[in-house]
Design a protein around this motif. Sequence first.
Motif, short mmCIF file in Angstrom:
data_model
loop_
_atom_site.label_atom_id
_atom_site.label_comp_id
_atom_site.label_asym_id
_atom_site.label_seq_id
_atom_site.Cartn_x
_atom_site.Cartn_y
_atom_site.Cartn_z
N ARG A 135 1.12 -1.21 -0.06
CA ARG A 135 -0.30 0.10 0.00
C ARG A 135 0.70 1.27 0.32
O ARG A 135 0.57 2.23 -0.77
N ALA A 136 2.14 1.44 0.84
CA ALA A 136 2.48 2.62 0.35
C ALA A 136 3.49 2.83 -0.48
O ALA A 136 3.79 3.74 -0.88
N LEU A 137 3.58 1.36 -0.92
CA LEU A 137 4.40 1.94 -2.69
C LEU A 137 3.71 2.59 -3.83
O LEU A 137 3.54 3.40 -4.31
N ARG A 138 2.25 1.67 -3.77
CA ARG A 138 0.60 2.57 -4.09
C ARG A 138 0.90 3.77 -4.36
O ARG A 138 0.43 4.67 -5.04
N ALA A 139 0.91 4.31 -2.72
CA ALA A 139 0.63 5.89 -2.76
C ALA A 139 2.07 6.38 -2.62
O ALA A 139 1.52 7.89 -3.50
N GLY A 140 3.17 6.15 -2.35
CA GLY A 140 3.89 6.55 -3.71
C GLY A 140 4.15 6.94 -4.86
O GLY A 140 4.61 8.94 -5.67
N ILE A 141 3.32 6.49 -5.88
CA ILE A 141 3.35 6.04 -6.88
C ILE A 141 2.31 6.64 -7.28
O ILE A 141 2.57 7.90 -7.68
N ALA A 142 1.24 6.95 -6.47
CA ALA A 142 0.38 7.77 -6.68
C ALA A 142 0.81 9.53 -6.43
O ALA A 142 -0.10 10.43 -7.32
N ALA A 143 1.56 9.39 -5.79
CA ALA A 143 2.27 11.12 -5.50
C ALA A 143 2.71 11.73 -6.41
O ALA A 143 3.12 12.88 -6.83
N VAL A 144 2.43 10.56 -7.60
CA VAL A 144 3.52 11.62 -8.76
C VAL A 144 3.09 12.35 -9.76
O VAL A 144 1.51 11.82 -9.42
N GLY A 145 3.20 13.63 -10.18
CA GLY A 145 2.29 14.26 -10.72
C GLY A 145 2.92 15.77 -10.85
O GLY A 145 4.60 15.97 -11.18
N PRO A 146 2.65 16.39 -11.87
CA PRO A 146 2.96 17.91 -12.13
C PRO A 146 3.51 18.41 -11.31
O PRO A 146 2.68 18.71 -10.43
N ILE A 244 9.09 8.64 -14.21
CA ILE A 244 8.40 9.87 -14.31
C ILE A 244 7.53 10.25 -15.46
O ILE A 244 8.77 10.10 -16.95
N THR A 245 6.08 10.35 -16.13
CA THR A 245 5.94 11.04 -16.93
C THR A 245 5.82 12.41 -16.63
O THR A 245 5.51 13.09 -15.76
N GLU A 246 5.07 13.39 -18.38
CA GLU A 246 4.66 14.40 -18.16
C GLU A 246 3.29 14.14 -16.90
O GLU A 246 3.04 15.70 -16.49
N ASP A 247 2.93 13.42 -16.38
CA ASP A 247 1.73 13.37 -15.96
C ASP A 247 1.02 12.93 -14.67
O ASP A 247 -0.12 12.35 -14.34
N GLY A 248 2.13 11.92 -14.76
CA GLY A 248 2.11 10.89 -13.55
C GLY A 248 3.66 9.80 -13.75
O GLY A 248 4.78 10.27 -13.61
N ALA A 249 3.43 9.03 -13.69
CA ALA A 249 4.03 7.65 -13.27
C ALA A 249 3.80 6.67 -13.90
O ALA A 249 2.47 5.55 -14.45
N ASP A 250 4.90 5.56 -14.80
CA ASP A 250 4.72 4.58 -15.17
C ASP A 250 5.62 3.55 -14.92
O ASP A 250 6.65 3.94 -14.65
N ILE A 251 4.75 2.74 -14.39
CA ILE A 251 5.65 1.51 -14.04
C ILE A 251 5.83 0.30 -14.58
O ILE A 251 5.13 0.08 -15.47
N VAL A 263 -0.58 -5.46 -16.04
CA VAL A 263 -1.30 -5.32 -14.39
C VAL A 263 -1.75 -3.96 -13.65
O VAL A 263 -0.80 -3.03 -14.21
N LYS A 264 -3.01 -3.52 -14.34
CA LYS A 264 -3.30 -2.18 -13.82
C LYS A 264 -3.54 -1.79 -12.32
O LYS A 264 -3.15 -1.75 -11.62
N VAL A 265 -2.35 -1.01 -11.88
CA VAL A 265 -2.68 -0.41 -10.87
C VAL A 265 -3.57 1.37 -10.80
O VAL A 265 -3.24 2.30 -11.01
N PRO A 266 -4.22 1.39 -10.16
CA PRO A 266 -5.21 2.74 -9.98
C PRO A 266 -4.94 3.49 -9.59
O PRO A 266 -3.83 4.04 -8.97
N GLY A 267 -5.11 4.54 -10.80
CA GLY A 267 -4.22 6.43 -9.88
C GLY A 267 -2.76 6.11 -11.02
O GLY A 267 -2.33 7.74 -11.25
N VAL A 268 -2.75 5.01 -11.73
CA VAL A 268 -1.43 5.37 -12.26
C VAL A 268 -1.40 4.93 -13.99
O VAL A 268 -1.59 3.72 -13.98
N VAL A 269 0.08 5.07 -14.50
CA VAL A 269 -0.41 4.60 -15.75
C VAL A 269 0.31 3.76 -15.74
O VAL A 269 1.49 3.54 -15.13
N ALA A 270 -0.10 2.20 -16.65
CA ALA A 270 0.44 1.13 -16.42
C ALA A 270 0.88 0.86 -18.25
O ALA A 270 0.78 1.18 -18.94
#
Length: 270
Positions: A135-146, A244-251, A263-270
């Motif tokens: 969950r912490a990893l998902r939260a860290g990835i979701a914090a990525v943005g412009p 890091i992308t223009e609008d978020g993160a690609d795992i 596999v899709k992770v909610p809130g991030v590009v995959a």
Amino acid sequence: MIEILNPAEVARAKETGAVVAEILQTLKSRSTVGTNLLEIDQWAKAMIHRAGAVSCYVDYAPSFGNGPFGHYICTGVNDAVLHGLPRDYTLADGDLLTLDLAVSKEGLAADAAISFIVGDSKPAGSVAMIDATERALRAGIAAVGPGARIGDISYAIGSVLSEAGYPVNTQFGGHGIGSTMHQDPHVPNTGRPGRGYKLRPGLLLALEPWVMEDTAELVTDADGWTLRSATGCLTAHTEHTIAITEDGADILTLPVSKAGGHVKVPGVVA
């Protein structure tokens, strides 16, 4: 050094990430009761070579280790959380196993880690700890943005871990990655939002929440590499490499689904 990759390089790094993910999932399926850690290391070696990749670990000799690592994967059991040197140990039912793998292919590296329980036993404490790191990893990835900064990632990760009741160690954490495995910037597993390096498209980061059940203190094993909890408590570790992308993160290190997509992770590009 902070390295910014161009789109073609990021695409190549994603190919490396797919290799890492596939190997880790295969090793997870093979790591059953009675499996020896040295077997896992040899399986990893064979799969890395078959993929046309190169281990980032075999010749790795940083200041915090005891000479070249000499193995192809980090294997941590129960109280061993980081840099677990494979050894002559046979897995038992209920063991909490962490596998951490980094390889390079065509000059670009990817790094990921998974923790899981071996066998049929599912101790509640182990399940909760693994879940917290995921969950912490998902939260860290979701914090990525412009406009996001390293501190935003660290804060998101640390908030989840702390709220779950785990002490957070900041000696080791996430890191930049690219043409080499370990680069700047350092990404602690806790921090202050709005602080630190401003994220830029093309930056690759390996994010790795890890925890110990009742302590933030590490001790180094006699092998000179394996880091264990000072109290002997259980530990867990989860990691992905992201771009890091223009609008978020690609795992880059997601396992591939049977349908052939990531596999899709909610809130991030995959």
